[in-house]
Structure formats: structure tokens, C-alpha cells
Design a protein around this motif. Sequence first.
Motif, PDB file in Angstrom:
ATOM      1  N   GLU A   1      34.971  22.151  25.155  1.00 54.36           N
ATOM      2  CA  GLU A   1      35.394  20.779  24.905  1.00 54.36           C
ATOM      3  C   GLU A   1      34.506  20.173  23.832  1.00 54.36           C
ATOM      4  O   GLU A   1      33.293  20.332  23.859  1.00 54.36           O
ATOM      5  CB  GLU A   1      35.336  19.951  26.194  1.00 54.36           C
ATOM      6  CG  GLU A   1      36.385  20.382  27.205  1.00 54.36           C
ATOM      7  CD  GLU A   1      36.347  19.514  28.455  1.00 54.36           C
ATOM      8  OE1 GLU A   1      37.232  18.664  28.611  1.00 54.36           O
ATOM      9  OE2 GLU A   1      35.421  19.686  29.262  1.00 54.36           O
TER      10      GLU A   1
ATOM     11  N   TYR B   1      25.557  11.034  22.998  1.00 54.71           N
ATOM     12  CA  TYR B   1      26.181  10.240  21.943  1.00 54.71           C
ATOM     13  C   TYR B   1      25.196   9.219  21.389  1.00 54.71           C
ATOM     14  O   TYR B   1      24.194   8.879  22.028  1.00 54.71           O
ATOM     15  CB  TYR B   1      27.429   9.539  22.474  1.00 54.71           C
ATOM     16  CG  TYR B   1      28.539  10.499  22.837  1.00 54.71           C
ATOM     17  CD1 TYR B   1      29.554  10.790  21.937  1.00 54.71           C
ATOM     18  CD2 TYR B   1      28.541  11.153  24.069  1.00 54.71           C
ATOM     19  CE1 TYR B   1      30.568  11.693  22.263  1.00 54.71           C
ATOM     20  CE2 TYR B   1      29.540  12.057  24.399  1.00 54.71           C
ATOM     21  CZ  TYR B   1      30.549  12.324  23.490  1.00 54.71           C
ATOM     22  OH  TYR B   1      31.539  13.219  23.807  1.00 54.71           O
TER      23      TYR B   1
ATOM     24  N   ASN C   1      26.422  15.027  20.074  1.00 53.74           N
ATOM     25  CA  ASN C   1      27.864  15.225  19.906  1.00 53.74           C
ATOM     26  C   ASN C   1      28.267  15.561  18.475  1.00 53.74           C
ATOM     27  O   ASN C   1      29.320  16.167  18.252  1.00 53.74           O
ATOM     28  CB  ASN C   1      28.636  13.993  20.385  1.00 53.74           C
ATOM     29  CG  ASN C   1      28.597  12.847  19.396  1.00 53.74           C
ATOM     30  OD1 ASN C   1      27.516  12.376  19.023  1.00 53.74           O
ATOM     31  ND2 ASN C   1      29.753  12.375  18.983  1.00 53.74           N
TER      32      ASN C   1
ATOM     33  N   ARG D   1      21.968  17.412  38.736  1.00 52.66           N
ATOM     34  CA  ARG D   1      23.429  17.412  38.832  1.00 52.66           C
ATOM     35  C   ARG D   1      24.026  18.814  38.791  1.00 52.66           C
ATOM     36  O   ARG D   1      25.098  19.062  39.333  1.00 52.66           O
ATOM     37  CB  ARG D   1      24.033  16.554  37.720  1.00 52.66           C
ATOM     38  CG  ARG D   1      23.735  15.078  37.876  1.00 52.66           C
ATOM     39  CD  ARG D   1      24.391  14.243  36.798  1.00 52.66           C
ATOM     40  NE  ARG D   1      25.854  14.316  36.834  1.00 52.66           N
ATOM     41  CZ  ARG D   1      26.659  13.639  36.022  1.00 52.66           C
ATOM     42  NH1 ARG D   1      26.127  12.852  35.093  1.00 52.66           N
ATOM     43  NH2 ARG D   1      27.970  13.740  36.118  1.00 52.66           N
TER      44      ARG D   1
ATOM     45  N   ALA E   1      26.255  19.180  28.150  1.00 49.54           N
ATOM     46  CA  ALA E   1      25.875  17.781  28.369  1.00 49.54           C
ATOM     47  C   ALA E   1      25.776  17.183  26.978  1.00 49.54           C
ATOM     48  O   ALA E   1      24.856  17.506  26.215  1.00 49.54           O
ATOM     49  CB  ALA E   1      24.545  17.684  29.107  1.00 49.54           C
TER      50      ALA E   1
ATOM     51  N   GLN F   1      25.174   7.162  25.772  1.00 45.82           N
ATOM     52  CA  GLN F   1      25.864   7.771  26.907  1.00 45.82           C
ATOM     53  C   GLN F   1      25.794   9.291  26.821  1.00 45.82           C
ATOM     54  O   GLN F   1      25.640   9.868  25.747  1.00 45.82           O
ATOM     55  CB  GLN F   1      27.325   7.323  26.959  1.00 45.82           C
ATOM     56  CG  GLN F   1      28.189   7.837  25.816  1.00 45.82           C
ATOM     57  CD  GLN F   1      29.666   7.557  26.028  1.00 45.82           C
ATOM     58  OE1 GLN F   1      30.168   7.604  27.148  1.00 45.82           O
ATOM     59  NE2 GLN F   1      30.375   7.245  24.954  1.00 45.82           N
ATOM     60  N   THR F   2      25.882   9.922  27.977  1.00 41.60           N
ATOM     61  CA  THR F   2      25.896  11.381  28.055  1.00 41.60           C
ATOM     62  C   THR F   2      27.065  11.797  28.935  1.00 41.60           C
ATOM     63  O   THR F   2      27.238  11.285  30.031  1.00 41.60           O
ATOM     64  CB  THR F   2      24.594  11.936  28.664  1.00 41.60           C
ATOM     65  OG1 THR F   2      23.501  11.528  27.856  1.00 41.60           O
ATOM     66  CG2 THR F   2      24.623  13.446  28.743  1.00 41.60           C
ATOM     67  N   LEU F   3      27.879  12.711  28.447  1.00 43.36           N
ATOM     68  CA  LEU F   3      29.033  13.173  29.212  1.00 43.36           C
ATOM     69  C   LEU F   3      28.912  14.665  29.471  1.00 43.36           C
ATOM     70  O   LEU F   3      28.616  15.452  28.572  1.00 43.36           O
ATOM     71  CB  LEU F   3      30.325  12.908  28.425  1.00 43.36           C
ATOM     72  CG  LEU F   3      30.664  11.442  28.128  1.00 43.36           C
ATOM     73  CD1 LEU F   3      31.976  11.363  27.322  1.00 43.36           C
ATOM     74  CD2 LEU F   3      30.793  10.633  29.410  1.00 43.36           C
ATOM     75  N   LEU F   4      29.113  15.054  30.725  1.00 44.35           N
ATOM     76  CA  LEU F   4      29.168  16.476  31.062  1.00 44.35           C
ATOM     77  C   LEU F   4      30.579  16.973  30.792  1.00 44.35           C
ATOM     78  O   LEU F   4      31.554  16.376  31.283  1.00 44.35           O
ATOM     79  CB  LEU F   4      28.792  16.702  32.530  1.00 44.35           C
ATOM     80  CG  LEU F   4      27.324  16.453  32.891  1.00 44.35           C
ATOM     81  CD1 LEU F   4      27.109  16.688  34.390  1.00 44.35           C
ATOM     82  CD2 LEU F   4      26.397  17.362  32.101  1.00 44.35           C
ATOM     83  N   LYS F   5      30.684  18.046  30.058  1.00 46.63           N
ATOM     84  CA  LYS F   5      31.998  18.584  29.720  1.00 46.63           C
ATOM     85  C   LYS F   5      32.014  20.081  29.955  1.00 46.63           C
ATOM     86  O   LYS F   5      30.979  20.737  29.992  1.00 46.63           O
ATOM     87  CB  LYS F   5      32.359  18.271  28.265  1.00 46.63           C
ATOM     88  CG  LYS F   5      32.560  16.770  28.004  1.00 46.63           C
ATOM     89  CD  LYS F   5      33.193  16.549  26.645  1.00 46.63           C
ATOM     90  CE  LYS F   5      33.514  15.070  26.436  1.00 46.63           C
ATOM     91  NZ  LYS F   5      34.222  14.830  25.157  1.00 46.63           N
TER      92      LYS F   5
END
Length: 311
Positions: A310, A298, A278, A212, A295, A302-306
Motif C-alpha cells: 500500500e 506523514y 510517506n 502494536r 508504518a 500522523q502515522t498510519l499502519l498499512k
Amino acid sequence: MKTLTIYPINGLANRLMALISAVRVATLTGYRLQVIWEKDQSCRAMLSDLFEADFDVISLEEFWKQNQAKKLTIVDANDAREKIPEFIDRNDLEIFRYDGLLILPHALFIRESILLVSHHFFFTEDDSNTFNSDRKRMAGLLSGEFSNFRPLPILRELADAYSEPLRRGIGLHIRRTYPHALTEEGLERELTQWSFPSVDYYMNLLPVIRDRTGLDGKIYLSTNCKVTKSEVVTRLGEANVLTYQARALDVSYSVAGIQDAVVDMISLSKAPLIIRFNESTFSFFSAMLGGCHQAIVYRDGQTLLKGPLEY
């Protein structure tokens, strides 16, 4: 001169969050900054073992000796009430809290002496109004204050050695993957909330993140677990993993281990992106220092790109 005394508690990153906040607040309000720094099981190093700084650092015992006759205003951000003597009146101040940040009312700064016990960011009420509760902008503002904490030259030199190899690399911070905590006596006890995602989870996530982001360089690994280090190096290959873990794996949290943790923190900040849990303030602080993308993993999987800063 009016004095703002900061008593940062808990682990290294938590303490540094409070310290950089105190530097800014003292500058804005004209207060002289004084720092109480105590060793405990979370951080067995003194500030002078890690950084050069331009403010007074004293012990808790010295502080109470100097201030026995004064009526201090206590701002207790972390329910550390056992550290605050009963003879001090602490009922004349309202504390505003939201999203884990402490907001200090402007009216507080008419007091002569303030003691703040904290392990997180805090701001003046004026700051919070200006930035409209935007934590990304707040963190960006505070990251500049870290220049007031100069890592000891040898620690800075060790971390700077990773600048070029991590130009297209990824920082990977993995905390102990088994339930673990240290009591005051140094004995292990299980706490379910200290259970973190497995190494397998991170290893499966890594190729997805590479695809990604296009980041195909080396991995900088930061961990406090020998088994985790060994497993990651085995899975990725020794040539592909950079790490400075000579002493940071010492579960006694010795001075040398905390010094290595500073090297880890700065080295992580050299990567364009950090994969982190996180709830880790350590790796968030690294991302804040370097303006790194993140990256964030949690507990629910889930994994969130920020973006940088942030939370």
C-alpha cells in the motif's frame, strides 16, 4: 522488431519503478526492451554496477545516434522536455495520468519505436482496466518483475546476511533530517520540501509500533545521514541496530555508495515491517520487494499502519 526504450530518471528507486514497469509492458506488447541509463547527481552508478539484466543498456548519446532518421513516439512522463530534441513530433499522443501512475493507451503500441522518459510505475490501459485502479494489486504484480534484475552476487550476499536477525525486527528508513539537496555542481542548497521528520519523532514512535505489532527484534537502519546514524545507534544501543552504511553515507552519491544503497534496499525488505516517510520511494520499493507491512509517517505528524504494497 518494434522497440520500447525506457529512459528511467531521478534516484535509484524511481528508476527501478520505471524499469520493472517496462519489463512487464514489453512482455505484454511484444516489444524489444532497450534501456537508456545515464549517471547524474541522483545516481552516479551504471546499471551494470548494481544488477545483472537480460536487456540492452545504452547511453543517451548512442540512442540518438541510432535513431536520428526515425520519427519516434515520445511519452514524456516527467516533463523532462529538455532531453527531447525539437525535431521529434510529440503531439499525436494522449497521455492518461491519475494518482501518480502513467497509463499507456493500447493504441500507442502500433508505433514502431517508442521512447518513454519515466521515474514511476506505468501500465498499459488493459492492465488498468483489469485491476480497476487498485494500486496495491498493481504493485504486487510488478514486484514479481524484479526477478529480472539480479543484484550483483556480492550485494545479494551482503543483504541476505540480515535475513535471520530481522525475522522479528523492524526496518527503519530515515532520510536526511535537515533541508538538503545537491545541485549539478555538488553544492548544497536549502529546499523546504526536503525537510523530513526528526530522529526524535521516529524514536518516540518506535515503542508504540513495537507495542502494536509485537515485533521485538533488532532494528535495521537505513539512512543517508551520518549524524542520524550516530544518534539512532546511541539512543537504541549498538547491539540493537543493524546497518550496512559503510559507503552509502557518501554525499557525492558515488558508485560505491549506490551499491550500498542496493544492499540497504534489499536488507530493509527482510523486515516484517518498515517505518518510513510517506514520500520515500526508496523505502516503499523495499516494502514492495519484501511484502512488508508499513508504518507510514506523514509531514503533518500522523502515522498510519498499512499492509504490504500500500502506498
